[in-house]
Design an enzyme around this catalytic site. Structure first.
Site, PDB file in Angstrom:
ATOM      1  N   ASP A   1     -36.401 158.631   7.188  1.00 39.10           N
ATOM      2  CA  ASP A   1     -35.581 159.266   6.158  1.00 39.10           C
ATOM      3  C   ASP A   1     -34.097 159.112   6.468  1.00 39.10           C
ATOM      4  O   ASP A   1     -33.280 158.842   5.585  1.00 39.10           O
ATOM      5  CB  ASP A   1     -35.919 160.758   6.058  1.00 39.10           C
ATOM      6  CG  ASP A   1     -37.351 161.010   5.646  1.00 39.10           C
ATOM      7  OD1 ASP A   1     -37.911 160.173   4.915  1.00 39.10           O
ATOM      8  OD2 ASP A   1     -37.917 162.031   6.064  1.00 39.10           O
TER       9      ASP A   1
ATOM     10  N   ASN B   1     -42.084 149.933   7.075  1.00 38.69           N
ATOM     11  CA  ASN B   1     -42.166 149.775   8.520  1.00 38.69           C
ATOM     12  C   ASN B   1     -43.225 148.710   8.832  1.00 38.69           C
ATOM     13  O   ASN B   1     -43.812 148.116   7.920  1.00 38.69           O
ATOM     14  CB  ASN B   1     -42.480 151.108   9.211  1.00 38.69           C
ATOM     15  CG  ASN B   1     -43.781 151.732   8.729  1.00 38.69           C
ATOM     16  OD1 ASN B   1     -44.729 151.032   8.344  1.00 38.69           O
ATOM     17  ND2 ASN B   1     -43.847 153.052   8.734  1.00 38.69           N
ATOM     18  N   MET B   2     -43.492 148.459  10.102  1.00 39.46           N
ATOM     19  CA  MET B   2     -44.425 147.380  10.462  1.00 39.46           C
ATOM     20  C   MET B   2     -45.818 147.619   9.889  1.00 39.46           C
ATOM     21  O   MET B   2     -46.452 146.688   9.380  1.00 39.46           O
ATOM     22  CB  MET B   2     -44.494 147.241  11.991  1.00 39.46           C
ATOM     23  CG  MET B   2     -43.295 146.575  12.619  1.00 39.46           C
ATOM     24  SD  MET B   2     -43.609 146.012  14.318  1.00 39.46           S
ATOM     25  CE  MET B   2     -43.844 147.573  15.164  1.00 39.46           C
ATOM     26  N   LYS B   3     -46.297 148.844   9.989  1.00 35.32           N
ATOM     27  CA  LYS B   3     -47.633 149.158   9.499  1.00 35.32           C
ATOM     28  C   LYS B   3     -47.708 148.956   7.989  1.00 35.32           C
ATOM     29  O   LYS B   3     -48.674 148.378   7.471  1.00 35.32           O
ATOM     30  CB  LYS B   3     -47.999 150.594   9.874  1.00 35.32           C
ATOM     31  CG  LYS B   3     -49.366 151.054   9.409  1.00 35.32           C
ATOM     32  CD  LYS B   3     -49.667 152.449   9.942  1.00 35.32           C
ATOM     33  CE  LYS B   3     -51.046 152.954   9.495  1.00 35.32           C
ATOM     34  NZ  LYS B   3     -51.092 153.215   8.044  1.00 35.32           N
ATOM     35  N   GLU B   4     -46.707 149.436   7.272  1.00 35.37           N
ATOM     36  CA  GLU B   4     -46.694 149.298   5.814  1.00 35.37           C
ATOM     37  C   GLU B   4     -46.572 147.833   5.399  1.00 35.37           C
ATOM     38  O   GLU B   4     -47.191 147.400   4.417  1.00 35.37           O
ATOM     39  CB  GLU B   4     -45.531 150.120   5.243  1.00 35.37           C
ATOM     40  CG  GLU B   4     -45.748 151.625   5.379  1.00 35.37           C
ATOM     41  CD  GLU B   4     -44.481 152.445   5.234  1.00 35.37           C
ATOM     42  OE1 GLU B   4     -44.579 153.673   5.079  1.00 35.37           O
ATOM     43  OE2 GLU B   4     -43.377 151.852   5.288  1.00 35.37           O
TER      44      GLU B   4
END
Length: 496
Positions: free
Chosen positions: A279, A202-205
Site C-alpha cells: 500500500d 507482486n511476484m506471486k500475482e
C-alpha cells in the site's frame, strides 16, 4: 537529490482519487507465557487493542501522510465498523465518498500479536456483490470525483468491489477523462484491468496471471519476465507493468519497448513487519508520478518508502519528511561509509522507543557533544549499555555546541560525529538535538534509564525528569584523564 526533494515538497498540490476495497484492521496486543491445558495452543494475555484503516484505506492513510489531497471511493456496510471506517477516513483529512450497502458487512481483519510476533489473523468478511443498483451508485461517485483528480489509484483486495464489470467501467472512465490509472491487482484475471496505465503485481500475482515463475536469483530471469509481461500487454492492452520482487527490489516494463525495462534493488532495512508495504509503495508511486516524476524517479521514491515502512510495526504509513530523510541517507551511503541505518530523527526515535517498551525491553539514554571521541566516551557508552537493552545517544548539533562551548567548537561536524557514534557496537541509535539541553528530546523518548557521568541527581534536571515518571537515573563512573577539552589544549601546547 534536490529534484526528488522538490517532487516530495509538491505532494500537497497533488490530487489523487483512490478507489478500492476498504476494511478495518484490529491489532490485539499481549504476551504469551504458557500453553493452554485444553489444546497445544498459546494463551495470550491481552494488554491493549488498536484499530486503523486497512486494505485500500491504508493506501489512503499513506497518501494523506505524504500530504496529497485525496478523495476515496469505496463501499462499506451499514454497520458500526463501516461508520468507524468513515470516521477514520475523516481523521486522515481525505474526502470520503462511501457508498453504504445494507446487505453487506464491512470487512474486519483481527491480528493477535505477542511481542513482535503475529500469532494469528482472524477475518470477519463476506464477499461484496456489486448488484446493478449498487454498481450504479458506486459509478456515480466515481464520475463525480474523477474530473478533479490528477491520477487514479485502484487498490483491489479481491473483496468484490472490482468485478468483471465495475473495474473495466472505472478504467474506461479514466481513459476517457485522460486520467492515468494505476492498479494494484488481485487474482489471475487481468481482463478486468485492460487499458490501465500501469499494473503493479507482486511476484506471486505475476505468476498467477502469466504462469511465469519468477526467480530473480536465477540467471536469465529477466527474459522470462519479459515474456510473461508481453502476454499481458498483448492480451489486455495494459500499458506498463511494475513487478515488485520482495527482497530483490522491483522491475518496471513498458509495453512501448519492453527491452527498456528498469530494475532497482530493494532498500535493505531491518524488517519488523511487511503489513501494508504494498500500500505504501502504491501510494508513494502514484504521488510521485502525479507530482511530475519520471518513471525512474517514481520507482526510487516508491522503493525507499516501502523500505521505511517495513521497519515499522503494524500497518503503517510514511511521511514526506521521512522520505526526504531516507533519500538523504541513501545519498550519504553512496559517498561515505555505511552505518546501520541508526541515525534517527527525534520523532522516529520516539516511535521506536515506544515499540521497544511494548516488547518489554529496557530503553536507555545518554547524551553529549562527543566532539573528539576518546576512551572516556567509550567507557561511558559501555557502562550505559550494560544498564539497558537498547541504548539511544542524544548528540548535540553543531549550532548547540557553539552556543555552549564557543565559536571554535566543535572540531568535528555533526555528520562526522554522528557517523562515528552510529558505528559503535555499544550504541543502538543516535539522535541529533539542537536545544541547549537534552530535556526536550528525553521528554519525547521517555527512556527507562538515563545514564551520564559527572552529574549527581540534585544537579541533573534530565535525570530528575526520568525519575519523576518511574525511570532510573544512573551516574556513570568517570574514567579520569580523558576529555575533549584536555585533548584540544594539549594539542595547542604541543610544538609544531
Amino acid at each position: 537529490m534536490n529534484r526528488l526533494h522538490t517532487l516530495i515538497d509538491g505532494f500537497p498540490q497533488v490530487r489523487i482519487l483512490c478507489i478500492g476495497d476498504v476494511m478495518l484492521d484490529k491489532f490485539l496486543y499481549g504476551s504469551v507465557t504458557r500453553i493452554s491445558p485444553e489444546a497445544p495452543v498459546p494463551i495470550m494475555r491481552m494488554d491493549r487493542e488498536t484499530r486503523m484503516l486497512g486494505g485500500a484505506g491504508n493506501v489512503v492513510s499513506n497518501l494523506c501522510a505524504l500530504g496529497c489531497r485525496t478523495t476515496f471511493v469505496s463501499v462499506v456496510g451499514d454497520d458500526a465498523n463501516g461508520r468507524q471506517v468513515k470516521a477514520f477516513l475523516e481523521d486522515t483529512c481525505c474526502t470520503p465518498e462511501l457508498v453504504e450497502c445494507r446487505d453487506y458487512e464491512t470487512t474486519v481483519k483481527i491480528r493477535f500479536v505477542a511481542g513482535k510476533h503475529h500469532l494469528l489473523r482472524a477475518d470477519q468478511e463476506q464477499e461484496l456483490k456489486m448488484a446493478p443498483e449498487l454498481a450504479a451508485r458506486f459509478l456515480e461517485r466515481v464520475d463525480a470525483c474523477l474530473p478533479d483528480a490528477d491520477l487514479v489509484l485502484l487498490s483491489d483486495y479481491g473483496k468484490g468491489l472490482f468485478d468483471g464489470e465495475t473495474a473495466p467501467a472505472v478504467i474506461a472512465r479514466c481513459r476517457a477523462a485522460g486520467k492515468p490509472v494505476i492498479v494494484d491487482p488481485k487474482g489471475a484475471d487481468y481482463s478486468r484491468y485492460g487499458g490501465a496505465t500501469l499494473v503493479k503485481p507482486n511476484m506471486k500475482e505475476f505468476q498467477e496471471a502469466t504462469g511465469v515463475c519468477l526467480n530473480p536469483s536465477a540467471p536469465g530471469w529477466e527474459k522470462a519476465t519479459l515474456e510473461g509481461a508481453a502476454r499481458l500487454f498483448d492480451e489486455f492492452g495494459i500499458e506498463n507493468l511494475l513487478v515488485t520482487l520482495s527482497e530483490h527490489g522491483m522491475i518496471f516494463i513498458p509495453s512501448s519497448n519492453p527491452a527498456d525495462f528498469v530494475c532497482i534493488p530493494t532498500e535493505a532495512r531491518e524488517v519488523f513487519d511487511v503489513s501494508g508495504a504494498g500500500d505504501t509503495s502504491l501510494a508513494s508511486l502514484g504521488a510521485a508520478l502525479a507530482a511530475g516524476a519520471t518513471v525512474p524517479e517514481a520507482l526510487v521514491v516508491s522503493n525507499v518508502a516501502a523500505g521505511i515502512v517495513v521497519g515499522k510495526f503494524g500497518t503503517a504509513s510514511v511521511t514526506g519528511g521521512e522520505l526526504k530523510e531516507a533519500l538523504e541517507e541513501k545519498a550519504r551511503k553512496v559517498s561515505s561509509w555505511h552505518h546501520r541505518n541508526n541515525i534517527l530523527t527525534a520523532e522516529a526515535a520516539a516511535e521506536l522507543a515506544e515499540r521497544f517498551r511494548k516488547e518489554k525491553k529496557v530503553v536507555g539514554f545518554t547524551n553529549g557533544c562527543f566532539d573528539l571521541l576518546h576512551l572516556g566516551h567509550l567507557h561511558s557508552f559501555m557502562k550505559a549499555r550494560e544498564a539497558c537493552d537498547v541504548l539511544f545517544v542524544g548528540l548535540n548539533t553543531d549550532a548547540s555546541i557553539k552556543r555552549l562551548k564557543g565559536e571554535n567548537r566543535p572540531v568535528n561536524n555533526e555528520e562526522l560525529r554522528s557517523l562515528l557514534l552510529a558505528s559503535l557496537d555499544f550504541i543502538d541509535y543516535v539522535v541529533l538535538f539542537d536545544e541547549d539541553t537534552a530535556l526536550p528530546l528525553i521528554e519525547k523518548l521517555r527512556p527507562d534509564v538515563i545514564a551520564k557521568e559527572g552529574y549527581p541527581l540534585e544537579r541533573w534536571p534530565e535525570g530528575q525528569y526520568v525519575v519523576s515518571y518511574g525511570g532510573r537515573a544512573v551516574e556513570l563512573p568517570r574514567l579520569e584523564g580523558f576529555s575533549s577539552t584536555d585533548i584540544i589544549n594539549r594539542m595547542k601546547k604541543r610544538p609544531e
